[in-house]
Design a protein around this motif. Structure first.
Motif, PDB file in Angstrom:
ATOM      1  N   ARG A  23       0.841   3.067   3.091  1.00  0.00           N
ATOM      2  CA  ARG A  23       1.010   3.571   4.375  1.00  0.00           C
ATOM      3  C   ARG A  23       0.720   3.032   5.535  1.00  0.00           C
ATOM      4  N   VAL A  24      -0.161   2.093   5.351  1.00  0.00           N
ATOM      5  CA  VAL A  24      -0.475   1.079   6.421  1.00  0.00           C
ATOM      6  C   VAL A  24       0.650   0.032   6.602  1.00  0.00           C
ATOM      7  N   ALA A  25       1.343  -0.301   5.335  1.00  0.00           N
ATOM      8  CA  ALA A  25       2.515  -1.316   5.481  1.00  0.00           C
ATOM      9  C   ALA A  25       3.701  -0.548   6.243  1.00  0.00           C
ATOM     10  N   ILE A  26       3.709   0.890   5.874  1.00  0.00           N
ATOM     11  CA  ILE A  26       4.926   1.531   6.517  1.00  0.00           C
ATOM     12  C   ILE A  26       4.939   1.523   7.999  1.00  0.00           C
ATOM     13  N   ALA A  27       3.345   1.780   8.568  1.00  0.00           N
ATOM     14  CA  ALA A  27       3.170   1.792   9.869  1.00  0.00           C
ATOM     15  C   ALA A  27       3.606   0.573  10.584  1.00  0.00           C
ATOM     16  N   ARG A  28       3.056  -0.466   9.659  1.00  0.00           N
ATOM     17  CA  ARG A  28       3.235  -1.999  10.247  1.00  0.00           C
ATOM     18  C   ARG A  28       4.774  -2.116  10.409  1.00  0.00           C
ATOM     19  N   ALA A  29       5.487  -1.833   9.902  1.00  0.00           N
ATOM     20  CA  ALA A  29       6.978  -1.986   9.975  1.00  0.00           C
ATOM     21  C   ALA A  29       7.740  -1.068  11.190  1.00  0.00           C
ATOM     22  N   LEU A  30       7.097  -0.004  11.208  1.00  0.00           N
ATOM     23  CA  LEU A  30       7.173   0.997  12.333  1.00  0.00           C
ATOM     24  C   LEU A  30       6.948   0.276  13.568  1.00  0.00           C
ATOM     25  N   ALA A  31       6.116  -0.615  13.449  1.00  0.00           N
ATOM     26  CA  ALA A  31       5.290  -0.973  14.927  1.00  0.00           C
ATOM     27  C   ALA A  31       6.369  -1.841  15.671  1.00  0.00           C
ATOM     28  N   MET A  32       7.534  -2.361  14.865  1.00  0.00           N
ATOM     29  CA  MET A  32       8.312  -3.320  15.592  1.00  0.00           C
ATOM     30  C   MET A  32       9.766  -2.371  15.864  1.00  0.00           C
ATOM     31  N   ASP A  33       9.473  -1.060  15.912  1.00  0.00           N
ATOM     32  CA  ASP A  33      10.595  -0.199  16.117  1.00  0.00           C
ATOM     33  C   ASP A  33      11.872  -0.486  15.917  1.00  0.00           C
ATOM     34  N   PRO A  34      12.053  -0.583  14.410  1.00  0.00           N
ATOM     35  CA  PRO A  34      13.346  -1.147  13.883  1.00  0.00           C
ATOM     36  C   PRO A  34      14.230   0.127  13.851  1.00  0.00           C
ATOM     37  N   ASP A  35      15.532  -0.268  13.676  1.00  0.00           N
ATOM     38  CA  ASP A  35      16.739   0.941  13.937  1.00  0.00           C
ATOM     39  C   ASP A  35      16.694   1.323  12.156  1.00  0.00           C
ATOM     40  N   ILE A  36      16.557   0.455  11.520  1.00  0.00           N
ATOM     41  CA  ILE A  36      16.659   0.815   9.886  1.00  0.00           C
ATOM     42  C   ILE A  36      15.312   0.428   9.192  1.00  0.00           C
ATOM     43  N   MET A  37      15.037   1.273   8.560  1.00  0.00           N
ATOM     44  CA  MET A  37      13.868   1.052   7.591  1.00  0.00           C
ATOM     45  C   MET A  37      14.133   1.048   6.128  1.00  0.00           C
ATOM     46  N   CYS A  38      13.875  -0.532   5.408  1.00  0.00           N
ATOM     47  CA  CYS A  38      14.240  -0.547   4.079  1.00  0.00           C
ATOM     48  C   CYS A  38      12.807  -0.527   3.100  1.00  0.00           C
ATOM     49  N   PHE A  39      13.146   0.282   2.196  1.00  0.00           N
ATOM     50  CA  PHE A  39      11.817   0.400   1.100  1.00  0.00           C
ATOM     51  C   PHE A  39      12.341  -0.067  -0.185  1.00  0.00           C
ATOM     52  N   ASP A  40      11.481  -1.018  -0.631  1.00  0.00           N
ATOM     53  CA  ASP A  40      11.977  -1.512  -2.014  1.00  0.00           C
ATOM     54  C   ASP A  40      10.857  -1.049  -2.956  1.00  0.00           C
ATOM     55  N   GLU A  41      11.461  -0.195  -3.771  1.00  0.00           N
ATOM     56  CA  GLU A  41      10.396   0.684  -4.759  1.00  0.00           C
ATOM     57  C   GLU A  41       8.984   0.742  -4.092  1.00  0.00           C
ATOM     58  N   PRO A  42       8.889   1.427  -3.088  1.00  0.00           N
ATOM     59  CA  PRO A  42       7.691   1.473  -2.406  1.00  0.00           C
ATOM     60  C   PRO A  42       6.525   2.380  -2.964  1.00  0.00           C
ATOM     61  N   THR A  43       6.972   3.011  -4.161  1.00  0.00           N
ATOM     62  CA  THR A  43       5.635   3.515  -5.087  1.00  0.00           C
ATOM     63  C   THR A  43       5.637   3.020  -6.385  1.00  0.00           C
ATOM     64  N   SER A  44       6.228   2.129  -6.491  1.00  0.00           N
ATOM     65  CA  SER A  44       6.213   1.638  -8.036  1.00  0.00           C
ATOM     66  C   SER A  44       4.959   0.860  -8.536  1.00  0.00           C
ATOM     67  N   ALA A  45       4.188   0.291  -7.374  1.00  0.00           N
ATOM     68  CA  ALA A  45       2.678  -0.180  -7.775  1.00  0.00           C
ATOM     69  C   ALA A  45       1.592   0.843  -7.663  1.00  0.00           C
TER      70      ALA A  45
END
Length: 256
Positions: free
Chosen positions: A156-178
């Protein structure tokens, strides 16, 4: 206009062809789920779209800007590093294994890139970071370090960190596999909020078929470096046409 277009993407690692002519488009506000067996090229495709891997040939255009095209000999010709850096900022990336900076606090992890890349001052960056931590339900973890968090909290922190850059597209690579099964839900709930509340454009490589069915506008099934089948989530997941898709889905569902 599509916010992302990838045309005839080819990628090999030495003599192994990993992507064999992938073409896809993503509209603004669309959620695209990419499913398929291990080794089908899903993660490689996502990394190529974000230029974490380079392609051998093809065209990638993001928000109307060319990141890579073919030269006269049919080989990939990338834009300048300066242009690529700007284009890549339009895409946020969340990895399988979180990739947080272990020596920095949660708050510092979120503040770093906006200050370095977007040139926000510390006050602005902190304000934005705290708002995002509240969004992902971790307001009380700002001063913690990654090792003090559960896997679900780290993601969830990693998601927030990606959002901090205000991206237009969010990409998730197997975000729950670990993650352990009991921690998967908290991450998927954050992603659902991005879809249903924020209408975020998302490309999600996932093995969570139920999640894909619930949130995806479109599903792509990949196998052996090819798109075997694509369509609405209902069509692909509930009424697949290709035998390979049917076999994969039946195997995945039996394993649950």
């Amino acid at each position: 206009m599509y916010i992302l277009q990838a045309l005839d993407i080819h990628k090999s690692f030495k003599k192994t062809k990993v992507l064999r002519g992938i073409t896809l488009q993503v509209e603004k506000g669309e959620v695209l789920a990419i499913i398929g067996p291990s080794g089908s090229g899903k993660s490689t495709l996502l990394r190529c779209l974000n230029r974490l891997e380079t392609i051998d040939s093809g065209v990638i255009e993001i928000d109307g800007e060319l990141m890579v095209r073919n030269d006269p000999k049919g080989r990939a010709l990338y834009s300048s590093e300066k242009d690529i850096a700007r284009i890549r900022r339009k895409m946020g990336m969340v990895f399988q294994n979180f990739n947080l900076f272990p020596h920095k606090s949660v708050l510092e992890n979120l503040m770093l890139a906006p200050m370095l890349v977007k040139k926000l001052d510390a006050v602005q960056a902190k304000e934005r970071a705290l708002a995002l931590l509240d969004k992902v339900g971790l307001s009380d973890k700002a001063d913690n370090y990654p090792f003090e968090l559960s896997g679900g909290q780290q993601q969830r922190v990693a998601i927030a960190r990606a959002l901090a850059m205000d991206p237009d597209i969010m990409c998730f690579d197997e975000p729950t596999s670990a993650l352990d099964p009991e921690l998967t839900g908290e991450v998927l709930n954050v992603m659902k909020d991005l879809v249903f509340s924020d209408h975020m454009t998302m490309i999600v490589v996932t093995h969570e078929i139920g999640f894909a069915r619930e949130v995806a506008d479109r599903v792509i099934f990949m196998d052996d470096g090819l798109i075997v089948e694509q369509g609405t989530a209902e069509d692909v997941l509930l009424n697949p046409q290709h035998e390979r898709t049917k076999t994969f889905l039946s195997t995945v569902l039996m394993a649950r």
